[in-house]
Design a protein around this motif. Sequence first.
Motif, PDB file in Angstrom:
ATOM      1  N   UNK A   1       9.249   3.270   5.000  1.00 26.53           N
ATOM      2  CA  UNK A   1       8.362   2.910   3.311  1.00 26.53           C
ATOM      3  C   UNK A   1       6.964   2.390   4.563  1.00 26.53           C
ATOM      4  N   UNK A   2       6.759   1.461   6.032  1.00 25.60           N
ATOM      5  CA  UNK A   2       6.143   1.088   6.345  1.00 25.60           C
ATOM      6  C   UNK A   2       4.985   1.912   7.179  1.00 25.60           C
TER       7      UNK A   2
ATOM      8  N   UNK B   1       1.070  -1.305   0.034  1.00 27.66           N
ATOM      9  CA  UNK B   1      -0.171  -0.272   0.732  1.00 27.66           C
ATOM     10  C   UNK B   1       0.799   1.321  -0.246  1.00 27.66           C
ATOM     11  N   UNK B   2       1.595   1.217   0.575  1.00 25.29           N
ATOM     12  CA  UNK B   2       3.079   2.313   0.911  1.00 25.29           C
ATOM     13  C   UNK B   2       3.556   2.379  -0.290  1.00 25.29           C
ATOM     14  N   UNK B   3       4.203   1.706  -1.308  1.00 23.35           N
ATOM     15  CA  UNK B   3       4.462   2.009  -2.086  1.00 23.35           C
ATOM     16  C   UNK B   3       3.683   2.540  -3.184  1.00 23.35           C
ATOM     17  N   UNK B   4       2.491   1.861  -2.934  1.00 20.43           N
ATOM     18  CA  UNK B   4       1.545   2.874  -4.402  1.00 20.43           C
ATOM     19  C   UNK B   4       1.367   4.175  -4.053  1.00 20.43           C
ATOM     20  N   UNK B   5       1.455   4.491  -3.219  1.00 21.69           N
ATOM     21  CA  UNK B   5       1.225   6.448  -3.136  1.00 21.69           C
ATOM     22  C   UNK B   5       2.101   7.190  -3.016  1.00 21.69           C
ATOM     23  N   UNK B   6       1.285   7.911  -2.763  1.00 16.92           N
ATOM     24  CA  UNK B   6       2.855   9.425  -2.920  1.00 16.92           C
ATOM     25  C   UNK B   6       2.516  10.006  -1.733  1.00 16.92           C
ATOM     26  N   UNK B   7       3.515  10.790  -1.817  1.00 13.48           N
ATOM     27  CA  UNK B   7       3.689  11.116  -0.866  1.00 13.48           C
ATOM     28  C   UNK B   7       4.480  12.984  -0.806  1.00 13.48           C
ATOM     29  N   UNK B   8       4.267  13.744  -0.204  1.00 18.65           N
ATOM     30  CA  UNK B   8       4.447  14.775   0.018  1.00 18.65           C
ATOM     31  C   UNK B   8       5.849  15.257   0.206  1.00 18.65           C
TER      32      UNK B   8
END
Lengths: 903, 154
Positions: free
Chosen positions: A788-789, A541-548
């Motif tokens: 990442x987690x 889920x994390x690696x598919x998300x975008x971050x600021x």
Amino acid sequence: MEPRLSRYIWTHTRKAQLWILLIVALSMIPYFMSFDLPKQIVNGPIQGQGFETPGATQLFMPIAFSLPLIGEVNLFSGIELGRQGTLLALSLVFLFLVIINGLFKFYINTYKGRLGERLLRRIRFELVDRVLRFPPHHLKRVKPAEISTMIKDEVEPMGGFTGDAFVQPALLGGQALTALIFILIQSFWLGIIAAVIVAVQAVIIPRMRRRLLVLGRERQLTARELSGRVSEIVDGIGTIRGHDTSNYERADIAARLGRIFKIRYDLYQWKFLVKFLNNFLAQVTPFLFYSIGGYFALQGRLDIGQLVAVIGAYKDLPGPLKELIDWDQARQDVQVKYTQVVEQFSVEPLIDPKVQEISVAAPPTLSGALAAVNLTIADDGGAKLIEHVSFQVRPGETVAITGGTGGGGEALAEALGRLAWPASGRIVVGDEDIHELPEAVIGRRISYASSEVYAFQGSLGDNLLYGLKHAPLTEVVYEGDKAAHRRWELLEAKLAGNPSFDLNSDWIDYGAAGATGPKDLFGKIRAVLDVVLLTNDISALAVRSTINAVEHEAFASEIVEMRAALRRRLEAEKLSDLVVFFEPGSYNVEATVGENLLFGTVTDRARWELALESHPFFKTVLKRAGLHETFYGMGLEIAENVVELFRDLPPDHPFFQQLTFMTSEEIPAYEALLQRLRGRPLDEVSEEDAIRIIRLCFGYIEPRHRFGLLTDDLMQKIVEARREFSDGLPADLAGIIEHYQPNRYMASSSILDNVLFGRIGHKHTDGSDKIRAIVRDLFESLGLYNKVLAFGLDFDVGAGGKRLTAGQRQKLNLARALIRLSDFYIVNQPLLALDQRTQDQITRNVFAFLHDENRNPAIVWVLSNPALSELFDRVVHFENGRLVHEETVETPSKDSDYKELAS
Amino acid sequence: MLLKDEVEMLRRITLFSGLPPAKLKLLAFTSDRVMYSAGEDLFHQGDIGDAAYVILSGKADVLVSTPTGQLKVAEVEQNSIVGEIAILCNTPRTATIKTTTSLEALRIRKDDFLKLLADFPEMAVEIMRVLADRLSQTTSELTEARSRAQRVEA
């Protein structure tokens, strides 16, 4: 709860009501004075009473009165004023009184409003508090939507009424009485006429309105049911569609709406009839005044000033009177609503508030055994799920419950978890009943998990730590405006009978998770996630998300550095062809033509679409690069292929998911367009049509679509055109594209895309799985995995956790129980959504985890796979609600095993 | 290799030879082109089958596990289809396919294939015909084998 609303209001707002009554009484003085003033103005300066001789003067505002014993007291002897002076002075006094009256009204209304809002807050809180204390069997019976409608909508009018409950009758009654007395003083007979009509109104109208109340109650009930049904439809939509019963639901809703319509229409008819009568009575009085009063005036028994004053005063009589009748109506109406709501919330037995009292201190460990004594659990219908079961778990003991569905093990586990209450018998810890011990002890020292999961809307991390939020543990220090606001919050909470717990405080009980603070909590989280095999899901889920990227600058730059590491790793494993990297000087065959041309991603789809259609920039650049005509030809080719492939398919066919160029609805339009354009050179084609064709190229990926449209020469041209796109981008298109830069984090792409900085090749069947494993491994070795987690823990699980799969939800639920250090873990088939192998794996993990670090909690596990019972100290078998068989599992001592093997 | 070459390839496979070219093209379009290097498994005996593979180039061995290890029972090369039984019925893979050279294949997913059959019944009839042919062939081989066995017993 107090069954009568007026008493409830009086109990909680007595002081405020008395204060406002006092203010209302005070406000009567200027109110009465403003009645008398017009008469004085008309009779005095205008008609000339007391100014009979030219130049005559009158004393203005002498303040003198006589008191018994003291005699005449003269405070202010008044000012001598002529006729015009008096007129002006009196008018100014009139204006002054108007302002005073207005200010009184303003103060009274604000005060009442605040009073009402406070009481509304109190009622709402009290109702929710009751919901939190409802017994489990009642919660099974009520519809959540109905409860929330009651709390949200149905109590709302009570707030509005509170301010008026005592003030309104006093104020309006006072006003009406003042007006009536005034009329009586002016003219006895006119006063009598007014009084009689008022009496008629006061008797007849409320009687007629009684029917309105009945209808109102029906309206309330039907509306509440409607809201319950609508929420049922939403919740059960799958079942409804699956069984083709949508028309049954339509019929049901239509019938309900019909009933509601009828009730509401009756209500209107009756309401307007009452209104008509009321208005009529109010209008009849002036008729009598004009005719009779006028007659008196003609006869000279009443002066004109008096008549004007009477008529003026009467104008103020029907108003308050009508409002008074309205008030009475509102009173009965809210009383009915209140009774209805109170009935719904008066459930016995409610959990004693003492049981749920907040406790900051860590509870003592439970040293006694958890036992069911002669326990019987019945379902709603009274059928007994388990009967006369006596069962004991000693601290540190592990017990497996077998017997499958209907055996009764689940019911026992639910009872131990306090989800079901005993019909007879008791559940005790040591020798205290668990229903009498505070939840601060039981709820923390006993953890319960089943396959029925509720995940709250919010982040995954919040859900995981939900079971640690027992009490506000830190005192937040506020400064400046915030401190003032906090003081206000505390005061208001107190005045409305709400608790003042600070939601901004840190509610997470780190100690209860075996951590010392926020810093080492993550280690615990990681451990439980590993136990329930949720870690991989969360990292995915994390690696598919975008971050600021601005906020997490350090992490972003670490990700950028990972790109090189990934390349080295892939080279080392001879998997270089797994990913095709973005290189500024070469074409990426696994990326779309659009991506290759822009060498970046579109950040704002809507703006991009618009620019593509109307901005001259794209056309100019394409033309200059010699791509305009090529792209047009290519687009035609794509359109031909797509239309040929998908023409025959029904529009909702799953194959359309593989179609990236256009939607299924667009196919007929493109078919027609092709017919029109076939065989025509580009310069004869309209701009709009050309763009519709050219845009198809942007989504084309040669290895995926395999239409054979990309030549080396074309790829070269596209790469050459890149520079034009990046350098020449006009100012009004700035920010629409985020360019690929090997040494920069791309904020609009996911973490994974940022690590890859390329596209996964289509040729490997399990390419994305392989890459994901490699990337995970890299994260681990670079020490980034926990970070990442942490992003994964920010994932919003959606309402009821619906954005997670059922299996993930159940894993989360188990993890939520495991992260708490408890003395007893009651686990009731927690992972039914998973396959047997994973269930077994997790069960073993849980055992290892709970017995780690010298902990030795008791475990009661309702097993769906009896083969696992070897893990436990004791196996208890249930059949038909009875405990039929109990045996101690022989655990072969490990030492002797080794000895045997050695020998 | 382009879509139209794949269509050519599909047409040479008996199972698909009777289908109209437009349908073959759709089948090819919805399938993935996959590459393997020598020594990789396309699938493993005992796994649940989710796709059939049409070999476009390269060679692979068909291996069956026996108590004494893996036994090569056949070899497949260009223009053959493997794993088609598993996508028609839910049986585990009956053999392992291991590449011997680098290999390129078209991976036809079970769901897509079944969806195509459902949408175009004429395709299903064609497939049925091919399967019936195979069955009658197998039956006659079985009969022959049985009679031979009886003769041996007698």
